[in-house]
Design an enzyme around this catalytic site. Sequence first.
Site, PDB file in Angstrom:
ATOM      1  N   ARG A  74       0.850  -1.196   0.000  1.00  0.00           N
ATOM      2  CA  ARG A  74       0.000   0.000   0.000  1.00  0.00           C
ATOM      3  C   ARG A  74       0.886   1.247   0.000  1.00  0.00           C
ATOM      4  NH1 ARG A  74      -5.208   1.706  -1.022  1.00  0.00           N
ATOM      5  NH2 ARG A  74      -6.108   2.878   0.692  1.00  0.00           N
ATOM      6  N   THR A 133      -9.381   0.556  -9.779  1.00  0.00           N
ATOM      7  CA  THR A 133      -8.550  -0.454  -9.185  1.00  0.00           C
ATOM      8  C   THR A 133      -8.665  -1.655 -10.087  1.00  0.00           C
ATOM      9  OG1 THR A 133      -9.170   0.480  -7.088  1.00  0.00           O
ATOM     10  CG2 THR A 133      -8.390  -1.794  -7.030  1.00  0.00           C
ATOM     11  N   THR A 153      -4.007  -0.526  -7.255  1.00  0.00           N
ATOM     12  CA  THR A 153      -4.826   0.631  -7.645  1.00  0.00           C
ATOM     13  C   THR A 153      -4.033   1.922  -7.712  1.00  0.00           C
ATOM     14  OG1 THR A 153      -6.844   1.836  -7.050  1.00  0.00           O
ATOM     15  CG2 THR A 153      -5.427   1.186  -5.233  1.00  0.00           C
ATOM     16  N   ASN A 204      -6.237   4.450  -7.185  1.00  0.00           N
ATOM     17  CA  ASN A 204      -7.440   5.005  -6.569  1.00  0.00           C
ATOM     18  C   ASN A 204      -8.447   5.397  -7.637  1.00  0.00           C
ATOM     19  OD1 ASN A 204      -9.104   5.473  -4.395  1.00  0.00           O
ATOM     20  ND2 ASN A 204      -8.532   7.619  -4.202  1.00  0.00           N
ATOM     21  N   ASP A 220      -7.999   8.198   0.628  1.00  0.00           N
ATOM     22  CA  ASP A 220      -8.583   7.131   1.454  1.00  0.00           C
ATOM     23  C   ASP A 220      -8.417   7.394   2.959  1.00  0.00           C
ATOM     24  OD1 ASP A 220      -9.586   5.670  -0.636  1.00  0.00           O
ATOM     25  OD2 ASP A 220      -7.980   4.197  -0.682  1.00  0.00           O
ATOM     26  N   SER A 233      -7.670   0.918   3.400  1.00  0.00           N
ATOM     27  CA  SER A 233      -8.167   0.448   2.107  1.00  0.00           C
ATOM     28  C   SER A 233      -9.346  -0.493   2.311  1.00  0.00           C
ATOM     29  CB  SER A 233      -7.035  -0.296   1.396  1.00  0.00           C
ATOM     30  OG  SER A 233      -7.496  -0.885   0.204  1.00  0.00           O
ATOM     31  N   SER A 234     -10.077  -0.724   1.225  1.00  0.00           N
ATOM     32  CA  SER A 234     -11.105  -1.770   1.235  1.00  0.00           C
ATOM     33  C   SER A 234     -10.691  -2.939   0.343  1.00  0.00           C
ATOM     34  CB  SER A 234     -12.437  -1.216   0.729  1.00  0.00           C
ATOM     35  OG  SER A 234     -12.843  -0.146   1.531  1.00  0.00           O
ATOM     36  N   GLY A 292     -13.665  -1.432  -6.760  1.00  0.00           N
ATOM     37  CA  GLY A 292     -14.997  -0.918  -6.406  1.00  0.00           C
ATOM     38  C   GLY A 292     -15.023  -0.146  -5.104  1.00  0.00           C
ATOM     39  N   GLY A 293     -13.846   0.301  -4.621  1.00  0.00           N
ATOM     40  CA  GLY A 293     -13.815   1.139  -3.413  1.00  0.00           C
ATOM     41  C   GLY A 293     -14.523   0.451  -2.261  1.00  0.00           C
TER      42      GLY A 293
HETATM   43  O1  DON Z   1      -7.991   1.157  -1.439  1.00  0.00           O
HETATM   44  C1  DON Z   1      -9.181   1.407  -1.616  1.00  0.00           C
HETATM   45  O2  DON Z   1     -10.066   0.924  -0.936  1.00  0.00           O
HETATM   46  C2  DON Z   1      -9.559   2.306  -2.771  1.00  0.00           C
HETATM   47  N1  DON Z   1      -8.502   3.240  -3.039  1.00  0.00           N
HETATM   48  C3  DON Z   1      -9.894   1.457  -3.948  1.00  0.00           C
HETATM   49  C4  DON Z   1     -10.388   2.267  -5.115  1.00  0.00           C
HETATM   50  C5  DON Z   1     -11.178   1.483  -6.074  1.00  0.00           C
HETATM   51  O3  DON Z   1     -11.451   0.324  -5.896  1.00  0.00           O
HETATM   52  C6  DON Z   1     -11.646   2.210  -7.265  1.00  0.00           C
HETATM   53  N2  DON Z   1     -12.193   1.308  -8.228  1.00  0.00           N
HETATM   54  N3  DON Z   1     -13.261   1.229  -8.675  1.00  0.00           N
END
Ligand code: DON
Length: 579
Positions: free
Chosen positions: A111, A390, A408, A410, A432, A461-462, A483-484
């Site tokens: 990360r 991502t 990712t 982001n 984040d 992060s997720s 997908g955040g």
């Molecule tokens: O680390 C995370 O949770 C976010 N930065 C992920 C971002 C993400 O999945 C965007 N994609 N659709």
Amino acid sequence: MRRWHLSLATTVVLALGAHATGAAPPPFPLDAGSARNLPVLARRGMVAAQERRAARIGRDILRQGGNAVDAAVAVGFALAVTLPQAGNIGGGGFMLVHLAKGNRNIAIDYREMAPVNTATTVFLDKNGNFDPKLSQQSVLGTGVPGTVAGLALAARDYGSGHFTLAQLIAPAIRLARDGFTVDDGLALSLRYGAARLRRYPSSAAIFLHPDGTPLVAGDHLVESDLAATLQAIADKGPEGFYRGATAQRLVDAIKAGGGHMSLADLAGYKAVLRQPVTGSYRGHTIISMPPPSSGGVHIVQILNILEGFDLAKYGPLSAETIHLMAEAMKLAYADRSKYLGDPDFFHVPVAGLTSPAYAAKLRATINPDHARPAADIAPGNPAPYESPQTTHFDVVDADGNAVSNTYTLNFFYGMGEVAPGTGVLLNNELDDFAAKPGVANAFGLVGGTANAPGPRKRPLSSMAPTMVFDPQGHLELVTGTPGGSRIITMIVEIISDIIDFHMNIQESVEAPRFHDQWLPDILFCERGISPDTLRLLTAMGHDVRIVPAFGSAESIEVRGSMLEGGVDPRQRGTWAAGY
Ligand code: DON
């Protein structure tokens, strides 16, 4: 049922003559994009990724005797070239590795980190209010990239030893240097990203025509500076990125934009090994990413809560199932807001949050007939039990080793800026962080002290590369998704679809998705859930909203001697390549 799918897949592919390679037609699809409800099948090894060329590069490494980690590293570098909206060397992520020998599971945390010179108030304006422009559209949001360190560590410590790092990077360098034809998927993402890329001449020069319009399908994309940067990594290892000319150019770009990242920040970056989060669901073992991802903790927590409900009886996508899942999701996201952060700076009560006893307490607060308003839910108390982009890809090799990797920038193309002379897109990952207690980030997530910005901290992060092992301990599922904030709930749904509802991997990847993250107090649903069901959910008190499709959950299921790839039809170009 399963046999039926297999034989139908075989029939369809032979009838169409699709995807056949070599002289004799293979008995099943080894190399394919999504076919409705039918997994891609292979016997020895498989790579499932969001882009076809990269998937095939990984598959070829497997064929040449590489293990899953070798293939994953090659895919990771290749996606930086072929899927520039998300594949990266300027971002960061997480890799989960399963080594069949010794039955070991390893979580590699690469990360991004906040530069040393990062104040807790970095994203607040002079009135003390969160200014999303600072975290999302400026280099203040750029974390020290981790991808190169992470992939190099993986190759060095867990690769087969048959390939040098340079050999694993070579296919990516060739594609970047010689260029390749832009396909529909890349063209579409460039259309979405064009406005941000246009702000930076260094980005426009690569991804846009001279008139400022984005490259379209059929155009030739060459990434010469990226090729040179990758060559420096091939020649010198991670030092070729974290020190010397590349590092200097990255720092120059950050300084020019008013950021604080220094050469020392880059030289000091380290990927680290973490203890994977472990849980179980109806006798199956779940392994996933620990903090600084919230993914694994909350996947296990939600599944723990759901284990007490007979979802199989209610059926997939029934109002009862969606209601119970949504209620469990809310409870987990409330805890996320208080307890999750970088474990190097904040004690995260992983054991408490993932404890079945704690889940039982939470389960008891769920009303089976009615939604609890978000305002009635607050983070629980696990302590007493304490002792847009991502991309995700998976690899399983012939020896049963596996890699699940999510990384990712982001947003799509990160913050949009290519650091001049490097070909490297800068991430905006530091969005984040919880810029201010209770104020939502781009994914609507709130947090507090646990995830406040700070020097050398990794933002929460997720992302949740995940594996599932059957009750006998055999690897059965490798999965993950972008997908955040929705990553966690998508993975829960895929696991439940397979374990509770016996869907095949392609069916579970395709199934309409839903998501509730406590705040905002909304049940987000994809199209495809029956209006009757949505009416029932509304009557139960859920604020149901239909939203565009989300995620790209490339997955591999291991079924006996067969590998079954599930590729997500929500994105163009997703691919499983097997052999
Ligand atoms: O680390 C995370 O949770 C976010 N930065 C992920 C971002 C993400 O999945 C965007 N994609 N659709």
